[in-house]
Design a protein around this motif. Structure first.
Motif, PDB file in Angstrom:
ATOM      1  N   GLU A   1     -39.987 -87.757  33.331  1.00 14.79           N
ATOM      2  CA  GLU A   1     -38.578 -87.485  33.085  1.00 14.79           C
ATOM      3  C   GLU A   1     -38.443 -86.420  32.006  1.00 14.79           C
ATOM      4  O   GLU A   1     -39.296 -86.307  31.107  1.00 14.79           O
ATOM      5  CB  GLU A   1     -37.850 -88.757  32.662  1.00 14.79           C
TER       6      GLU A   1
ATOM      7  N   GLU B   1     -33.504 -84.989  28.970  1.00 11.94           N
ATOM      8  CA  GLU B   1     -32.109 -85.334  29.253  1.00 11.94           C
ATOM      9  C   GLU B   1     -31.949 -86.281  30.436  1.00 11.94           C
ATOM     10  O   GLU B   1     -30.829 -86.506  30.896  1.00 11.94           O
ATOM     11  CB  GLU B   1     -31.304 -84.051  29.481  1.00 11.94           C
ATOM     12  N   CYS B   2     -33.058 -86.828  30.940  1.00  9.75           N
ATOM     13  CA  CYS B   2     -32.965 -87.758  32.068  1.00  9.75           C
ATOM     14  C   CYS B   2     -32.230 -89.041  31.706  1.00  9.75           C
ATOM     15  O   CYS B   2     -31.654 -89.697  32.572  1.00  9.75           O
ATOM     16  CB  CYS B   2     -34.369 -88.106  32.581  1.00  9.75           C
ATOM     17  N   GLN B   3     -32.273 -89.423  30.430  1.00 10.79           N
ATOM     18  CA  GLN B   3     -31.598 -90.634  29.979  1.00 10.79           C
ATOM     19  C   GLN B   3     -30.523 -90.267  28.956  1.00 10.79           C
ATOM     20  O   GLN B   3     -30.721 -89.359  28.150  1.00 10.79           O
ATOM     21  CB  GLN B   3     -32.593 -91.616  29.347  1.00 10.79           C
ATOM     22  N   PRO B   4     -29.367 -90.957  28.979  1.00 12.07           N
ATOM     23  CA  PRO B   4     -28.306 -90.655  28.006  1.00 12.07           C
ATOM     24  C   PRO B   4     -28.751 -90.964  26.595  1.00 12.07           C
ATOM     25  O   PRO B   4     -29.545 -91.875  26.364  1.00 12.07           O
ATOM     26  CB  PRO B   4     -27.150 -91.563  28.438  1.00 12.07           C
ATOM     27  N   LYS B   5     -28.266 -90.198  25.653  1.00 12.58           N
ATOM     28  CA  LYS B   5     -28.597 -90.386  24.248  1.00 12.58           C
ATOM     29  C   LYS B   5     -27.524 -91.216  23.555  1.00 12.58           C
ATOM     30  O   LYS B   5     -26.368 -91.223  23.965  1.00 12.58           O
ATOM     31  CB  LYS B   5     -28.735 -89.015  23.561  1.00 12.58           C
TER      32      LYS B   5
ATOM     33  N   ASN C   1     -35.818 -88.769  36.536  1.00  6.68           N
ATOM     34  CA  ASN C   1     -34.649 -89.503  37.005  1.00  6.68           C
ATOM     35  C   ASN C   1     -33.984 -88.712  38.133  1.00  6.68           C
ATOM     36  O   ASN C   1     -33.527 -87.590  37.918  1.00  6.68           O
ATOM     37  CB  ASN C   1     -33.657 -89.685  35.849  1.00  6.68           C
TER      38      ASN C   1
ATOM     39  N   CYS D   1     -30.659 -87.121  37.341  1.00  8.72           N
ATOM     40  CA  CYS D   1     -30.521 -86.234  36.183  1.00  8.72           C
ATOM     41  C   CYS D   1     -29.923 -84.903  36.624  1.00  8.72           C
ATOM     42  O   CYS D   1     -30.448 -84.252  37.527  1.00  8.72           O
ATOM     43  CB  CYS D   1     -31.879 -86.002  35.528  1.00  8.72           C
TER      44      CYS D   1
ATOM     45  N   SER E   1     -23.615 -93.202  35.894  1.00 13.62           N
ATOM     46  CA  SER E   1     -24.444 -92.304  35.085  1.00 13.62           C
ATOM     47  C   SER E   1     -23.576 -91.457  34.182  1.00 13.62           C
ATOM     48  O   SER E   1     -23.647 -90.251  34.144  1.00 13.62           O
ATOM     49  CB  SER E   1     -25.298 -91.398  35.984  1.00 13.62           C
TER      50      SER E   1
ATOM     51  N   ASN F   1     -24.023 -88.301  25.771  1.00 13.42           N
ATOM     52  CA  ASN F   1     -24.734 -87.684  24.650  1.00 13.42           C
ATOM     53  C   ASN F   1     -23.947 -86.568  24.000  1.00 13.42           C
ATOM     54  O   ASN F   1     -24.483 -85.580  23.572  1.00 13.42           O
ATOM     55  CB  ASN F   1     -26.110 -87.174  25.092  1.00 13.42           C
TER      56      ASN F   1
ATOM     57  N   GLU G   1     -34.612 -92.177  19.760  1.00 14.36           N
ATOM     58  CA  GLU G   1     -34.536 -92.569  21.159  1.00 14.36           C
ATOM     59  C   GLU G   1     -34.666 -94.089  21.302  1.00 14.36           C
ATOM     60  O   GLU G   1     -35.473 -94.716  20.633  1.00 14.36           O
ATOM     61  CB  GLU G   1     -35.674 -91.918  21.955  1.00 14.36           C
TER      62      GLU G   1
ATOM     63  N   PRO H   1     -37.861 -98.050  25.565  1.00 13.67           N
ATOM     64  CA  PRO H   1     -37.718 -98.665  26.886  1.00 13.67           C
ATOM     65  C   PRO H   1     -37.893-100.176  26.812  1.00 13.67           C
ATOM     66  O   PRO H   1     -38.602-100.688  25.948  1.00 13.67           O
ATOM     67  CB  PRO H   1     -38.839 -98.014  27.690  1.00 13.67           C
TER      68      PRO H   1
END
Length: 627
Positions: free
Chosen positions: A158, A161-165, A434, A437, A572, A576, A591, A594
């Motif tokens: 990933e 930026e694949c996951q929201p901050k 992701n 994304c 989604s 961020n 971050e 997980p």
């Protein structure tokens, strides 16, 4: 044998010597990282950092000395390392990594990019440049004893930026102005309201006030007489002004707030503070400003309060407040009317500390030292040099794996807290890209807004730049160019774009409404995404204060009934965005670990009581990233 030595043996040492590495950031992590890189055997390093050295950096950024204050971090770090590794090629760039000179071709010359940045915007930019150039990225961050190192390889893992901050924490304005229950509420009041009212641009605080309301509906009043009160009167000296302001904001305003009996039925009643009851004539000592040890004007130094970790008494807080107000008016008059809080502004920090403590005392909240208050006001988790060193070592280990073509062995490693209170390193297998994304998978996004009132200017500022992180946006509707950024745009086109900026979307030559697709591009980042417009009449003022929502839920476009209702499903949602346009460690958070790595970790999150329709003041309460 250490892991780095083992990897060095597996990889031809001449290979390491030939590899070209880009480091972004020369702060706490950066100093440790540069040292570790050259001692590991790397010979060709480029270093980018736009910051200069401050006194507060010296306790953890070991390549710098007091004589270096004010100089470029990148250049001084280079000079310091060359003293013990003179044969290494280090190219220092005192510049912003987002500058046009650092284009895709620039990134392509490197084997790996190592980030030690302290703000979300720059992180996102480097992520996109690495994706465009096809260069692996090793990300990092620390906050106190916690930290992480993550690996991002195009097509394999990933992206950043694949996951929201994490979004900045917000507090109801009513809580800040009327019913504080924590010191952070008082800090925000002192920083965002009191400091701005006295010394800032008064036009920027039109919807906030330092006076607690006595209205039953909780609305914040903006009485013109209140604004005039904070102007210096003709013939009034700074001492008289400071005393008059003190009695108003800590005394009379509390008396006014107490008139609303309903507010205090289930709360502790605050105690008004009037100067005549807090200080005697002998207590009020003005020394016209003494410089601190760093050479800056300081109210605490003027009053002989030399220990920043000692909590001042109510009297001392009152004296610091009066002294800081006088010093701003007498010694820093050029700043009055445009002052913005800066955690490195000694006098501003002293004012905020004193004002917050006095307010806290009124509301029965424990006061804190200058050291602690500065950390809260500047959203600082004080850095731990050892954590920076551990993270820097992990960055180099991951870089060695990448350069040894052992990317399957790469891990995302988190420095976490065990329930026993001990710290430990938690390696986690790298996550796959992701598929939703919008950056690395180019998934289309849905932009919900009221097309009858929305303008391009609002979309640019609230969505394209703030939430999507686009630096130089180009926006198209089909083949029609609606907006373009840059210095080489023809004058007639500039006039055309300017005319469209404040035009309602429904009034465009080709109206922009539900079903229209806007294409957003940034040629510098080689970034492109599609925004599917969806008209919505209303928005939740508390949850959606910007009046625009961006999601990855294309299925919602088929829900015609939802166009007039606040969205309840946003799988989604882009979260961020950041609170301020700052290039320091004020807004970006460590971050989230997980779920697979959080077994055995503990972190207490305090929940904030909210009211359904309150305005909210956004502020990051803690855990900024230290670099």
């Amino acid at each position: 044998m250490s892991r780095s030595e083992e990897l060095n043996q597996q990889m031809d040492i001449n290979g390491i010597e030939k590899e070209k590495v880009l480091m972004v950031g020369a702060g706490g992590i950066g100093c440790e990282l540069l040292k570790t890189l050259v001692l590991t055997g790397f010979q060709h390093i480029h270093l980018i950092d736009m910051d200069t050295i401050e006194v507060s950096n010296l306790n953890r950024q070991f390549l710098f000395r007091k004589s270096h204050v004010g100089q470029s971090k990148a250049k001084v770090a280079r000079e310091a390392v060359l003293k013990f590794r003179p044969g290494v090629e280090i190219v220092a760039h005192h510049a912003n990594v987002k500058n046009q000179e650092f284009d895709i071709d620039f990134f392509k010359q490197f084997s790996v990019v190592l980030n030690g940045l302290d703000n979300l915007e720059a992180r996102r930019h480097v992520n996109r440049m690495c994706l465009a150039a096809g260069v692996p990225l090793v990300e990092s961050g620390t906050t106190g004893y916690l930290g992480q190192v993550t690996v991002h390889i195009k097509g394999q893992t990933e992206c950043y930026e694949c996951q929201p901050k994490p979004a900045p924490k917000s507090y109801p304005v009513c809580t800040i102005t009327s019913t504080p229950s924590k010191l952070i509420h008082c800090i925000v009041w002192a920083k965002e309201l009191a400091l701005a009212k006295l010394f800032g641009d008064k036009g920027q605080v039109s919807d906030l006030d330092v006076r607690p309301t006595s209205n039953e509906d909780g609305a914040v009043s903006n009485d013109p007489d209140e604004a005039q009160f904070f102007e210096v009167r003709s013939g009034e000296n700074s001492k008289a002004y400071a005393e008059r302001v003190f009695d108003r904001i800590f005394g009379q305003n509390i008396v006014t707030a107490l008139q609303n009996e309903d507010t205090w039925k289930a709360r502790r009643r605050p105690d008004p503070l009037f100067l005549e009851k807090v200080l005697t004539e002998d207590d009020v000592v003005t020394t016209n400003g003494v410089c601190s040890s760093e050479g800056t004007i300081s109210a605490s130094a003027s009053l002989g309060l030399k220990n920043p970790q000692e909590t001042w008494s109510v009297k001392d807080n009152a004296r610091v407040f009066l002294e800081s107000v006088q010093l701003f008016l007498d010694k820093r008059s050029k700043d009055v009317g445009k002052l913005v809080f800066d955690k490195d502004d000694q006098l501003a920090v002293e004012f905020v500390t004193a004002a917050a403590n006095l307010r806290a005392h009124s509301f029965g909240i424990p006061m804190q030292s200058l050291f602690e208050a500065k950390g809260m006001a500047g959203n600082i988790i004080h850095a731990i040099a050892t954590t920076n060193a551990i993270i820097a070592g992990l960055i180099v280990l991951e870089a060695l794996k990448i350069l040894s073509n052992k990317t399957k062995e790469c891990r995302m490693t988190y420095c976490v807290e065990h329930p026993s209170g001990k710290m430990l390193l938690m390696p986690v297998e790298m996550a796959e890209p992701n598929p939703r994304c919008y950056v690395c998978s180019e998934t289309p996004l849905v932009l919900e807004l009221n097309t009858a009132t929305a303008t391009m200017r609002e979309v640019l500022e609230k969505v394209v730049k703030r939430k999507l992180g686009v630096t130089d946006p180009v926006i198209m509707q089909g083949s029609n160019l609606l907006h373009e950024s840059g210095e080489d745009i023809e004058e007639d086109m500039v006039a055309y774009y300017t005319a469209l900026l404040d035009k309602k979307f429904v009034d465009y030559p080709t109206p922009i409404t539900t079903g229209v697709v806007l294409t957003v591009e940034d040629y510098h980042q080689d970034f492109r995404c599609s925004l599917h417009v969806k008209h919505r009449e209303t928005f939740d003022e508390e949850k959606e204060p910007e009046g625009m929502v961006i999601t990855g839920d294309l299925a919602s476009l088929n829900n015609t009934d939802a166009s007039a209702q606040p969205s309840t499903a946003a799988p989604s949602k882009i979260q961020n965005g950041h609170a301020e346009e700052e290039e320091d460690d004020d807004v970006v958070m460590v971050e989230p670990v997980p779920k697979a790595a959080t077994a055995g970790t503990k972190r207490k999150l305090e929940e904030e009581d909210t009211q359904p329709t309150e305005k909210r003041l956004r502020v990051t309460e803690s855990v900024p990233i230290e670099v």
